[in-house]
Design an enzyme around this catalytic site. Structure first.
Site, PDB file in Angstrom:
ATOM      1  N   ASP A  12     -50.259 124.440  25.741  1.00 44.93           N
ATOM      2  CA  ASP A  12     -49.099 125.322  25.652  1.00 44.93           C
ATOM      3  C   ASP A  12     -48.645 125.379  24.196  1.00 44.93           C
ATOM      4  OD1 ASP A  12     -46.971 126.782  27.377  1.00 44.93           O
ATOM      5  OD2 ASP A  12     -45.780 125.623  25.976  1.00 44.93           O
ATOM      6  N   SER A  13     -47.852 126.400  23.886  1.00 46.94           N
ATOM      7  CA  SER A  13     -47.333 126.498  22.520  1.00 46.94           C
ATOM      8  C   SER A  13     -46.313 125.400  22.244  1.00 46.94           C
ATOM      9  CB  SER A  13     -46.695 127.866  22.319  1.00 46.94           C
ATOM     10  OG  SER A  13     -45.643 128.030  23.242  1.00 46.94           O
ATOM     11  N   GLY A  45     -44.777 133.559  21.013  1.00 45.57           N
ATOM     12  CA  GLY A  45     -44.294 134.836  21.547  1.00 45.57           C
ATOM     13  C   GLY A  45     -43.839 135.829  20.501  1.00 45.57           C
ATOM     14  N   CYS A  75     -49.549 128.553  29.041  1.00 46.54           N
ATOM     15  CA  CYS A  75     -48.654 129.468  28.341  1.00 46.54           C
ATOM     16  C   CYS A  75     -49.002 130.921  28.689  1.00 46.54           C
ATOM     17  CB  CYS A  75     -48.841 129.206  26.852  1.00 46.54           C
ATOM     18  SG  CYS A  75     -47.894 130.247  25.768  1.00 46.54           S
ATOM     19  N   ASN A  76     -48.015 131.663  29.168  1.00 45.29           N
ATOM     20  CA  ASN A  76     -48.242 133.071  29.515  1.00 45.29           C
ATOM     21  C   ASN A  76     -48.656 133.878  28.290  1.00 45.29           C
ATOM     22  OD1 ASN A  76     -46.818 133.764  32.437  1.00 45.29           O
ATOM     23  ND2 ASN A  76     -46.025 131.941  31.454  1.00 45.29           N
ATOM     24  N   THR A  77     -47.972 133.591  27.171  1.00 44.16           N
ATOM     25  CA  THR A  77     -48.247 134.328  25.940  1.00 44.16           C
ATOM     26  C   THR A  77     -49.690 134.104  25.496  1.00 44.16           C
ATOM     27  OG1 THR A  77     -45.938 133.988  25.358  1.00 44.16           O
ATOM     28  CG2 THR A  77     -47.418 134.617  23.577  1.00 44.16           C
ATOM     29  N   CYS A 188     -42.937 133.374  31.730  1.00 46.01           N
ATOM     30  CA  CYS A 188     -42.877 132.475  30.583  1.00 46.01           C
ATOM     31  C   CYS A 188     -42.697 131.061  31.144  1.00 46.01           C
ATOM     32  CB  CYS A 188     -41.706 132.856  29.693  1.00 46.01           C
ATOM     33  SG  CYS A 188     -41.453 131.707  28.355  1.00 46.01           S
ATOM     34  N   HIS A 190     -41.244 128.509  30.334  1.00 45.33           N
ATOM     35  CA  HIS A 190     -39.968 127.792  30.232  1.00 45.33           C
ATOM     36  C   HIS A 190     -39.058 128.010  31.447  1.00 45.33           C
ATOM     37  CE1 HIS A 190     -41.276 127.633  26.103  1.00 45.33           C
ATOM     38  NE2 HIS A 190     -40.280 126.828  25.797  1.00 45.33           N
TER      39      HIS A 190
HETATM   40  N1  DGL Z   1     -44.857 129.094  26.606  1.00 43.69           N
HETATM   41  C1  DGL Z   1     -44.883 130.473  26.290  1.00 43.69           C
HETATM   42  C2  DGL Z   1     -45.072 131.370  27.495  1.00 43.69           C
HETATM   43  O1  DGL Z   1     -45.259 130.915  28.614  1.00 43.69           O
HETATM   44  C3  DGL Z   1     -43.829 131.008  25.393  1.00 43.69           C
HETATM   45  C4  DGL Z   1     -43.402 130.152  24.239  1.00 43.69           C
HETATM   46  C5  DGL Z   1     -43.650 130.720  22.868  1.00 43.69           C
HETATM   47  O2  DGL Z   1     -43.276 131.851  22.538  1.00 43.69           O
HETATM   48  O3  DGL Z   1     -44.253 129.967  22.102  1.00 43.69           O
HETATM   49  O4  DGL Z   1     -45.092 132.568  27.318  1.00 43.69           O
END
Ligand code: DGL
Length: 275
Positions: A12-13, A45, A75-77, A188, A190
Site C-alpha cells: 500500500d502507499s 492519489g 491500494c485502490n490507487t 480507497c 482508508h
Molecule cells: N491507499 C490508497 C487507496 O486505496 C490511497 C492513498 C494515497 O493516495 O496514497 O487509494
C-alpha cells in the site's frame, strides 16, 4: 519452503492498506503477511500513473526477494494505475482490490445507482466505473474524487481531529447521496477505518461495499483452489517494511488496529524510496 507456508505480500502507499491487513487477520489468520507501506512516497492519489507504476514495480521486486507466494495490492490507487501492467511483468499471482469491490457492488445494488469515492487517480482512471458498466451496462455510477484530503488528514493526524474528518466526509458523500445511490463503494483503503463516521452520515439502507473484505474473500477462494492455504500457524510475526518512518507507522498502526501487529522496520532504500 513448501509453497503454502510462504508469506503473502501486501502493499500500500501507506497506512490505508492496514484495512486489508486487518481483513487478512480475520479471514486467513494463519497466513504470514509481509506488508510494504510506501510512506516515503504517499500520497499516490495525487501522482502520475507512470510514477505510481514505478513505485509498485520496485515494491513487487522487493517482495519477490522475500519469496512471497502471491502479492496483493491493497491500494485502490495503485490497483487503478498499475495492476494490469505489473501482472504482465511479473510471473507471480497479483491481485488488486478493484475487481472484488466491483463484483460486490454490482451484486448489492437494487436501484442500479452506485456511488464511488476514491482518490483523483482512481477516479481519473475510471477503473470502478468501466468494470461496473462491463458487468451491467444498465447501472449508473456517480463518483467523487474526494479522498485525497481525507487521506492526508489520516496519514498526518491519525484521526485526531474528528470534526475535520466528519466535515470532509460530509462534503465527499453529499453529491453522491443527492443522486439517490443505494450502494456506496469505498474506493480507497482508508475508508474502513472511518466506518463509524460514514454510518453517521448516510441512510442505513445504503449498502456499504468494502473492497478489503471482498478482496480477502477472493484471495481465500483462490488459495484454496490452488491448495495454497497455510494450515499451520506461522512461526514468525508479520513483517512490516516501511519506506518512511517505521516508528511513526507502528504507532499509528497500533492505534488503527488496536494492537501491535508485528515487526516494523525501515525498507532498504532504492532509487524510488530514498526521496
Ligand atoms: N491507499 C490508497 C487507496 O486505496 C490511497 C492513498 C494515497 O493516495 O496514497 O487509494
Amino acid at each position: 519452503m513448501e509453497e503454502e507456508k510462504k508469506s503473502i505480500g501486501l502493499l500500500d502507499s501507506g497506512l490505508g492498506g492496514l484495512s486489508v491487513y486487518r481483513e487478512f487477520k480475520k479471514q486467513l489468520p494463519q497466513e504470514h503477511m509481509i506488508y510494504f507501506g510506501d510512506t516515503a512516497n504517499t500520497p499516490y492519489g495525487e501522482k502520475a500513473d507512470a510514477q505510481i507504476l514505478s513505485y509498485v514495480t520496485s515494491i513487487i521486486d522487493f517482495l519477490l526477494k522475500q519469496d512471497v507466494k502471491m502479492v496483493v495490492i491493497a491500494c485502490n490507487t495503485a490497483t487503478a494505475a498499475a495492476l494490469d501492467k505489473v501482472r504482465r511483468k511479473f510471473d507471480i499471482p497479483i491481485m488488486g482490490v478493484i475487481k472484488p469491490g466491483v463484483q460486490e457492488a454490482v451484486g448489492q445494488t437494487r436501484n442500479k445507482k452506485i456511488g464511488i469515492v476514491g482518490t483523483a487517480v482512481t477516479i481519473r482512471n475510471q477503473s470502478y466505473e468501466k468494470m461496473i458498466k462491463d458487468m451491467d451496462p444498465s447501472i449508473i455510477t456517480y463518483s467523487n474524487a474526494c479522498s485525497n484530503q481525507i487521506i492526508r488528514e489520516m496519514e498526518e493526524e491519525a484521526l485526531k481531529n474528528e470534526a475535520v474528518i466528519k466535515g470532509l466526509l460530509r462534503e465527499c458523500l453529499e453529491p453522491l447521496l443527492k443522486n439517490g445511490i443505494d450502494t456506496l463503494v469505498w474506493g480507497c483503503s482508508h475508508y474502513p477505518f472511518l466506518k463509524k463516521y460514514i454510518e453517521e452520515e448516510i441512510d442505513s439502507k445504503i449498502a456499504l461495499v468494502d473492497p478489503a473484505e471482498a478482496t480477502v474473500k477472493q484471495v481465500k477462494d483462490w488459495l484454496s483452489q490452488h491448495h495454497l492455504i497455510n494450515k499451520t500457524n506461522p512461526e514468525q510475526e508479520d513483517y512490516f517494511f516501511i519506506s518512511g518512518d517505521p516508528v511513526l507507522f507502528a504507532d499509528i498502526a497500533q492505534k488503527l488496529l488496536g494492537y501491535s501487529a508485528g515487526t516494523f522496520q525501515k525498507a532498504p532504500s532504492t532509487n524510488n524510496w530514498s526521496k
